[in-house]
Design a protein around this motif. Structure first.
Motif, PDB file in Angstrom:
ATOM      1  N   VAL A 203      23.734   1.150 -32.126  1.00  0.00           N
ATOM      2  CA  VAL A 203      24.109   2.444 -32.037  1.00  0.00           C
ATOM      3  C   VAL A 203      25.384   2.974 -31.846  1.00  0.00           C
ATOM      4  O   VAL A 203      25.979   4.033 -32.570  1.00  0.00           O
ATOM      5  CB  VAL A 203      23.339   3.241 -30.736  1.00  0.00           C
ATOM      6  CG1 VAL A 203      23.755   4.917 -30.723  1.00  0.00           C
ATOM      7  CG2 VAL A 203      21.818   3.003 -30.800  1.00  0.00           C
TER       8      VAL A 203
ATOM      9  N   SER B 292      22.299   6.617 -21.976  1.00  0.00           N
ATOM     10  CA  SER B 292      21.695   6.469 -22.955  1.00  0.00           C
ATOM     11  C   SER B 292      22.000   7.201 -24.087  1.00  0.00           C
ATOM     12  O   SER B 292      22.626   8.231 -23.822  1.00  0.00           O
ATOM     13  CB  SER B 292      20.196   6.608 -22.793  1.00  0.00           C
ATOM     14  OG  SER B 292      19.736   7.823 -22.585  1.00  0.00           O
ATOM     15  N   ILE B 293      21.708   6.956 -25.356  1.00  0.00           N
ATOM     16  CA  ILE B 293      21.981   7.823 -26.527  1.00  0.00           C
ATOM     17  C   ILE B 293      21.377   9.360 -26.159  1.00  0.00           C
ATOM     18  O   ILE B 293      21.819  10.263 -26.571  1.00  0.00           O
ATOM     19  CB  ILE B 293      21.803   7.023 -27.827  1.00  0.00           C
ATOM     20  CG1 ILE B 293      22.536   8.221 -29.044  1.00  0.00           C
ATOM     21  CG2 ILE B 293      20.489   6.908 -28.156  1.00  0.00           C
ATOM     22  CD1 ILE B 293      23.887   8.292 -28.772  1.00  0.00           C
ATOM     23  N   ASN B 294      20.105   9.133 -25.952  1.00  0.00           N
ATOM     24  CA  ASN B 294      19.364  10.324 -25.799  1.00  0.00           C
ATOM     25  C   ASN B 294      20.243  11.353 -24.760  1.00  0.00           C
ATOM     26  O   ASN B 294      20.328  12.528 -24.846  1.00  0.00           O
ATOM     27  CB  ASN B 294      18.074  10.294 -25.205  1.00  0.00           C
ATOM     28  CG  ASN B 294      17.197  11.531 -25.146  1.00  0.00           C
ATOM     29  OD1 ASN B 294      17.080  11.830 -25.958  1.00  0.00           O
ATOM     30  ND2 ASN B 294      16.652  11.596 -24.202  1.00  0.00           N
ATOM     31  N   GLN B 295      20.718  10.847 -23.700  1.00  0.00           N
ATOM     32  CA  GLN B 295      21.425  11.582 -22.673  1.00  0.00           C
ATOM     33  C   GLN B 295      22.825  12.164 -23.053  1.00  0.00           C
ATOM     34  O   GLN B 295      23.033  13.311 -23.046  1.00  0.00           O
ATOM     35  CB  GLN B 295      21.768  10.862 -21.377  1.00  0.00           C
ATOM     36  CG  GLN B 295      20.825  10.321 -20.438  1.00  0.00           C
ATOM     37  CD  GLN B 295      21.154   9.479 -19.345  1.00  0.00           C
ATOM     38  OE1 GLN B 295      21.764   8.407 -19.664  1.00  0.00           O
ATOM     39  NE2 GLN B 295      20.838   9.774 -18.294  1.00  0.00           N
TER      40      GLN B 295
ATOM     41  N   CYS C 270      23.250  12.924 -26.347  1.00  0.00           N
ATOM     42  CA  CYS C 270      22.784  14.013 -27.256  1.00  0.00           C
ATOM     43  C   CYS C 270      22.574  15.215 -26.559  1.00  0.00           C
ATOM     44  O   CYS C 270      22.980  16.065 -26.921  1.00  0.00           O
ATOM     45  CB  CYS C 270      21.523  13.356 -28.270  1.00  0.00           C
ATOM     46  SG  CYS C 270      22.191  12.122 -29.311  1.00  0.00           S
TER      47      CYS C 270
ATOM     48  N   ARG D 257      18.507  11.910 -33.372  1.00  0.00           N
ATOM     49  CA  ARG D 257      18.479  11.512 -31.951  1.00  0.00           C
ATOM     50  C   ARG D 257      17.239  10.397 -31.588  1.00  0.00           C
ATOM     51  O   ARG D 257      17.266   9.795 -30.861  1.00  0.00           O
ATOM     52  CB  ARG D 257      18.369  12.724 -31.278  1.00  0.00           C
ATOM     53  CG  ARG D 257      18.147  12.664 -29.477  1.00  0.00           C
ATOM     54  CD  ARG D 257      18.384  14.070 -29.090  1.00  0.00           C
ATOM     55  NE  ARG D 257      17.188  14.028 -28.063  1.00  0.00           N
ATOM     56  CZ  ARG D 257      16.754  15.127 -27.474  1.00  0.00           C
ATOM     57  NH1 ARG D 257      16.982  16.216 -27.735  1.00  0.00           N
ATOM     58  NH2 ARG D 257      15.843  14.921 -26.302  1.00  0.00           N
ATOM     59  N   TYR D 258      16.018  10.907 -32.013  1.00  0.00           N
ATOM     60  CA  TYR D 258      15.060  10.146 -31.868  1.00  0.00           C
ATOM     61  C   TYR D 258      15.144   8.581 -32.471  1.00  0.00           C
ATOM     62  O   TYR D 258      14.890   7.884 -31.842  1.00  0.00           O
ATOM     63  CB  TYR D 258      13.692  10.624 -32.335  1.00  0.00           C
ATOM     64  CG  TYR D 258      12.437   9.800 -32.124  1.00  0.00           C
ATOM     65  CD1 TYR D 258      11.919   9.864 -31.114  1.00  0.00           C
ATOM     66  CD2 TYR D 258      11.853   9.055 -33.241  1.00  0.00           C
ATOM     67  CE1 TYR D 258      10.771   9.125 -30.684  1.00  0.00           C
ATOM     68  CE2 TYR D 258      10.835   8.129 -33.018  1.00  0.00           C
ATOM     69  CZ  TYR D 258      10.238   8.171 -31.754  1.00  0.00           C
ATOM     70  OH  TYR D 258       9.063   7.642 -31.419  1.00  0.00           O
TER      71      TYR D 258
ATOM     72  N   ALA E 116      17.842   6.737 -30.341  1.00  0.00           N
ATOM     73  CA  ALA E 116      16.867   6.496 -29.041  1.00  0.00           C
ATOM     74  C   ALA E 116      16.166   5.245 -29.278  1.00  0.00           C
ATOM     75  O   ALA E 116      16.028   4.343 -28.401  1.00  0.00           O
ATOM     76  CB  ALA E 116      16.197   7.324 -28.496  1.00  0.00           C
ATOM     77  N   TYR E 117      15.241   5.189 -30.509  1.00  0.00           N
ATOM     78  CA  TYR E 117      14.336   4.203 -30.674  1.00  0.00           C
ATOM     79  C   TYR E 117      15.149   2.719 -30.968  1.00  0.00           C
ATOM     80  O   TYR E 117      14.853   1.790 -30.617  1.00  0.00           O
ATOM     81  CB  TYR E 117      13.331   4.708 -31.637  1.00  0.00           C
ATOM     82  CG  TYR E 117      12.242   3.734 -31.638  1.00  0.00           C
ATOM     83  CD1 TYR E 117      11.039   3.973 -30.880  1.00  0.00           C
ATOM     84  CD2 TYR E 117      12.021   2.413 -32.373  1.00  0.00           C
ATOM     85  CE1 TYR E 117       9.972   3.370 -30.680  1.00  0.00           C
ATOM     86  CE2 TYR E 117      10.818   1.668 -32.280  1.00  0.00           C
ATOM     87  CZ  TYR E 117      10.223   2.149 -31.390  1.00  0.00           C
ATOM     88  OH  TYR E 117       8.547   1.340 -31.264  1.00  0.00           O
TER      89      TYR E 117
ATOM     90  N   GLN F 224      18.119   1.968 -29.876  1.00  0.00           N
ATOM     91  CA  GLN F 224      18.743   1.493 -28.776  1.00  0.00           C
ATOM     92  C   GLN F 224      17.695   0.886 -27.742  1.00  0.00           C
ATOM     93  O   GLN F 224      18.034  -0.190 -27.195  1.00  0.00           O
ATOM     94  CB  GLN F 224      19.199   2.767 -27.855  1.00  0.00           C
ATOM     95  CG  GLN F 224      20.049   2.350 -26.712  1.00  0.00           C
ATOM     96  CD  GLN F 224      20.653   3.422 -26.004  1.00  0.00           C
ATOM     97  OE1 GLN F 224      20.131   4.353 -25.719  1.00  0.00           O
ATOM     98  NE2 GLN F 224      22.091   3.318 -25.852  1.00  0.00           N
ATOM     99  N   SER F 225      16.564   1.433 -27.778  1.00  0.00           N
ATOM    100  CA  SER F 225      15.362   0.815 -26.872  1.00  0.00           C
ATOM    101  C   SER F 225      14.983  -0.651 -27.615  1.00  0.00           C
ATOM    102  O   SER F 225      14.931  -1.451 -26.783  1.00  0.00           O
ATOM    103  CB  SER F 225      14.168   1.723 -26.885  1.00  0.00           C
ATOM    104  OG  SER F 225      13.086   1.257 -26.235  1.00  0.00           O
TER     105      SER F 225
END
Length: 138
Positions: free
Chosen positions: A69, A89-92, A94, A106-107, A110-111, A113-114
């Motif tokens: 990421v 996290s990347i979600n945070q 964004c 974004r999704y 996040a995926y 990264q996970s």
């Protein structure tokens, strides 16, 4: 104003990074509980004390790589100093507006990264993230 990262560009950058690094490459966090978007040897990386101790950030030269990421954000010119050393996290990032990305991107990020954080190789993470974006028709 910074341009928003699109899903198409995120995939393009991810594919290029995987091709350059190698399909079997897997991210290592160096034993930390935190994500590092860039290598600790990057000149922008500052040693950050956490709770008054320096053991949260690996020592200079430790085997910590930039994450997939982080590599995507770097290519998209979105890897600011605050993002590079963020403990989010990347979600945070964004959601907080620190990384402008469309919902699909974004999704996808996040995926990615996970998957990588749980030990998947970058090529496995990329394939899974693309499959899940298509599966959920985002």
């Amino acid at each position: 104003m910074t341009e928003q990262l699109t899903y198409e560009k995120a995939v393009e950058y991810a594919e290029a990074v995987v091709a350059e690094r190698g399909a079997g490459f897997a991210y290592s966090d160096g034993g930390s509980d935190y994500c590092f978007y860039i290598s600790t040897t990057d000149p922008r990386f500052e040693l950050i004390e956490f709770d008054g101790e320096e053991d949260e950030i690996p020592a200079e030269g430790a085997a910590v790589t930039g994450c997939l990421v982080g590599e995507i954000l770097k290519r998209a010119d979105l890897l600011t100093d605050s993002v590079a050393t963020a403990r989010k996290s990347i979600n945070q990032l964004c959601v907080n507006g620190e990384v402008p990305a469309d919902p699909e991107a974004r999704y996808f990020l996040a995926y990615l990264q996970s998957e990588q954080d749980f030990g998947a190789s970058w090529s496995q993470a990329l394939a899974s993230a693309k499959e899940n974006v298509q599966k959920y028709n985002l």
